[in-house]
Design a protein around this motif. Structure first.
Motif, mmCIF file in Angstrom:
data_model
loop_
_atom_site.group_PDB
_atom_site.id
_atom_site.type_symbol
_atom_site.label_atom_id
_atom_site.label_comp_id
_atom_site.label_asym_id
_atom_site.label_seq_id
_atom_site.Cartn_x
_atom_site.Cartn_y
_atom_site.Cartn_z
ATOM 1 N N SER A 40 0.823 -1.204 0.000
ATOM 2 C CA SER A 40 0.000 0.000 0.000
ATOM 3 C C SER A 40 0.861 1.260 0.000
ATOM 4 N N ILE A 41 2.076 1.172 0.525
ATOM 5 C CA ILE A 41 3.005 2.307 0.452
ATOM 6 C C ILE A 41 3.398 2.563 -1.006
ATOM 7 N N VAL A 42 3.675 1.489 -1.733
ATOM 8 C CA VAL A 42 3.975 1.616 -3.165
ATOM 9 C C VAL A 42 2.765 2.187 -3.906
ATOM 10 N N MET A 43 1.565 1.752 -3.528
ATOM 11 C CA MET A 43 0.348 2.265 -4.162
ATOM 12 C C MET A 43 0.231 3.774 -3.982
ATOM 13 N N VAL A 44 0.544 4.252 -2.799
ATOM 14 C CA VAL A 44 0.458 5.688 -2.548
ATOM 15 C C VAL A 44 1.456 6.444 -3.417
ATOM 16 N N PRO A 53 0.549 17.427 -10.418
ATOM 17 C CA PRO A 53 0.878 18.020 -9.109
ATOM 18 C C PRO A 53 -0.314 18.141 -8.169
ATOM 19 N N ALA A 54 -1.472 17.601 -8.564
ATOM 20 C CA ALA A 54 -2.645 17.670 -7.692
ATOM 21 C C ALA A 54 -2.502 16.695 -6.520
ATOM 22 N N ARG A 55 -3.320 16.872 -5.501
ATOM 23 C CA ARG A 55 -3.361 15.923 -4.402
ATOM 24 C C ARG A 55 -4.087 14.661 -4.846
ATOM 25 N N LEU A 56 -4.006 13.624 -4.039
ATOM 26 C CA LEU A 56 -4.678 12.373 -4.375
ATOM 27 C C LEU A 56 -6.180 12.626 -4.494
ATOM 28 N N PRO A 57 -6.815 12.133 -5.559
ATOM 29 C CA PRO A 57 -8.240 12.403 -5.773
ATOM 30 C C PRO A 57 -9.155 11.460 -5.012
ATOM 31 N N PHE A 58 -8.593 10.720 -4.061
ATOM 32 C CA PHE A 58 -9.404 9.805 -3.259
ATOM 33 C C PHE A 58 -8.786 9.683 -1.871
ATOM 34 N N PRO A 59 -9.592 9.322 -0.875
ATOM 35 C CA PRO A 59 -9.060 9.149 0.479
ATOM 36 C C PRO A 59 -8.374 7.808 0.644
ATOM 37 N N VAL A 80 0.511 9.799 6.384
ATOM 38 C CA VAL A 80 -0.678 10.604 6.090
ATOM 39 C C VAL A 80 -0.415 12.075 6.404
ATOM 40 N N GLU A 81 0.241 12.340 7.527
ATOM 41 C CA GLU A 81 0.544 13.720 7.899
ATOM 42 C C GLU A 81 1.507 14.364 6.903
ATOM 43 N N SER A 82 2.510 13.592 6.465
ATOM 44 C CA SER A 82 3.494 14.152 5.530
ATOM 45 C C SER A 82 2.892 14.427 4.159
ATOM 46 N N LEU A 83 1.890 13.639 3.757
ATOM 47 C CA LEU A 83 1.268 13.821 2.448
ATOM 48 C C LEU A 83 0.122 14.820 2.480
ATOM 49 N N GLY A 84 -0.454 15.012 3.656
ATOM 50 C CA GLY A 84 -1.594 15.909 3.754
ATOM 51 C C GLY A 84 -2.840 15.350 3.106
ATOM 52 N N CYS A 85 -2.958 14.020 3.080
ATOM 53 C CA CYS A 85 -4.126 13.409 2.443
ATOM 54 C C CYS A 85 -5.156 13.021 3.501
ATOM 55 N N ARG A 86 -6.331 12.630 3.047
ATOM 56 C CA ARG A 86 -7.427 12.280 3.947
ATOM 57 C C ARG A 86 -7.353 10.801 4.296
ATOM 58 N N LEU A 87 -7.421 10.496 5.581
ATOM 59 C CA LEU A 87 -7.422 9.114 6.047
ATOM 60 C C LEU A 87 -8.744 8.812 6.729
ATOM 61 N N ILE A 88 -9.383 7.735 6.295
ATOM 62 C CA ILE A 88 -10.597 7.244 6.938
ATOM 63 C C ILE A 88 -10.246 5.944 7.651
ATOM 64 N N VAL A 89 -10.538 5.846 8.923
ATOM 65 C CA VAL A 89 -10.279 4.627 9.697
ATOM 66 C C VAL A 89 -11.610 4.080 10.190
ATOM 67 N N ARG A 90 -11.857 2.821 9.899
ATOM 68 C CA ARG A 90 -13.022 2.126 10.433
ATOM 69 C C ARG A 90 -12.525 0.903 11.180
ATOM 70 N N ARG A 91 -13.072 0.661 12.367
ATOM 71 C CA ARG A 91 -12.506 -0.313 13.300
ATOM 72 C C ARG A 91 -13.376 -1.553 13.450
ATOM 73 N N VAL A 92 -12.727 -2.707 13.418
ATOM 74 C CA VAL A 92 -13.415 -3.977 13.641
ATOM 75 C C VAL A 92 -14.040 -3.995 15.033
ATOM 76 N N GLU A 93 -13.354 -3.373 15.996
ATOM 77 C CA GLU A 93 -13.871 -3.303 17.364
ATOM 78 C C GLU A 93 -15.278 -2.715 17.392
ATOM 79 N N ASP A 94 -15.525 -1.694 16.565
ATOM 80 C CA ASP A 94 -16.848 -1.073 16.527
ATOM 81 C C ASP A 94 -17.874 -2.026 15.912
ATOM 82 N N SER A 95 -17.455 -2.791 14.908
ATOM 83 C CA SER A 95 -18.365 -3.771 14.304
ATOM 84 C C SER A 95 -18.769 -4.831 15.317
ATOM 85 N N ILE A 96 -17.823 -5.238 16.159
ATOM 86 C CA ILE A 96 -18.106 -6.221 17.203
ATOM 87 C C ILE A 96 -19.036 -5.612 18.255
ATOM 88 N N ARG A 97 -18.763 -4.367 18.634
ATOM 89 C CA ARG A 97 -19.535 -3.710 19.699
ATOM 90 C C ARG A 97 -21.004 -3.567 19.337
#
Length: 301
Positions: A40-44, A53-59, A80-97
């Motif tokens: 996924s690092i290579v993908m980025v 020179p645009a930012r990534l067009p997807f999160p 993520v901080e160095s690139l300034g891109c949007r990160l979405i995190v969804r957690r398995v813990e919440d799915s279990i809860r």
């Protein structure tokens, strides 16, 4: 410049960039699946080159099992901080809860398969119509059946017998409402290609990919690291070893390999002589002969 004069890495890079641009052209709400691992690092990096020179067009979308290696999460946040891109995190813990998933029981429980529920819920929540992933055909026999554009039905399921032909680099992204695609720009890459590209681009990677001392237990041919998520079975004991990780995932099923490779050059030499695939250290793939294919049919990455 014609492809005849390009190095094999340059050809693979051009192919992956072409696929990413096709995704941006054909889909309205794509996302890039990001784990903090090498693929996924290579993908980025490829996405940066595809849309500069645009930012990534997807999160970036990370499905967090809660059983991660700390080094991976720290690297994810740093990137993520160095690139300034949007990160979405969804957690398995919440799915279990909320009762969407149920924690495994038994001597070696894992949340790896439970990621499927969390991922499909995230796709529905954000209405993603394409998810870019770093899977490669050389990883595992079920992966080898994948197209670049992998169609998923309205339930997020994969049918290997019902995929579109991809002739002359023509990709068919047509879908019905509720369906989506998983897209794999690195399909034709190998583990060696990934490491050579990381070296060529001088990419930062998590420290656990390099040799280090770590406590681990030997379980069914897999070296599982000492984490709060591993419970020793009768007769088992942790031992101090010099290891590194060839692949990064849920700590409950991602095994280390004994290695003294502490530089990219040494890793490349080690991969060149390896006789076991990188997923040979994944305990989740050993649960059955069709473990990966069964997970993919249910909507796994």
């Amino acid at each position: 410049m014609s492809s005849y004069h390009l190095t094999h890495l340059a050809q693979l890079e051009h192919e992956a960039i072409f696929v990413m641009r096709e995704v941006a052209a054909q889909f309205e709400r794509p996302a890039l699946l990001f784990s903090g691992g090498k693929d996924s690092i290579v993908m980025v990096r490829l996405a940066q080159k595809a849309f500069a020179p645009a930012r990534l067009p997807f999160p970036l979308l990370h499905v967090d099992t809660g059983h991660n290696f700390p080094e991976t999460i720290a690297f994810r946040d740093h990137l993520v901080e160095s690139l300034g891109c949007r990160l979405i995190v969804r957690r398995v813990e919440d799915s279990i809860r909320v009762g969407r998933a149920q924690e495994e029981k038994g001597p070696n429980p894992s949340r790896n398969a439970l990621q499927t529920v969390t991922l499909l819920d995230a796709i529905e929540e954000f209405r993603f119509d394409a998810c870019l992933g770093g899977a490669r055909r050389d990883e595992e026999k079920a992966r080898a059946k994948e197209r670049f554009f992998s169609h998923r039905d309205e339930f997020g399921q994969w049918d290997p017998k019902n995929q579109r032909p991809e002739l002359w680099n023509l990709f068919n992204g047509r879908k019905h409402p509720g369906e989506h695609f998983r897209v794999f720009p690195l399909s034709n890459w190998t583990e060696m290609d990934v490491w050579q590209y990381i070296a060529q681009e001088q990419l930062e990677i998590p420290s656990i990919y390099f040799s280090h001392r770590r406590r681990a237990v030997r379980r069914q041919g897999v070296l599982l690291a000492d984490t709060p998520f591993i419970t020793l079975l009768e007769g088992e004991a942790f031992e101090e070893l010099t290891v590194r990780f060839r692949t990064v995932g849920d700590a409950t099923c991602t095994g280390a390999v004994e290695s003294t490779a502490s530089t990219l050059e040494e890793i490349i030499q080690e991969v060149a002589s390896a006789r076991v695939t990188e997923r040979g250290a994944r305990a989740d793939d050993r649960r059955s002969e069709t473990a990966m294919e069964d997970r993919k049919k249910a909507g796994y990455f």
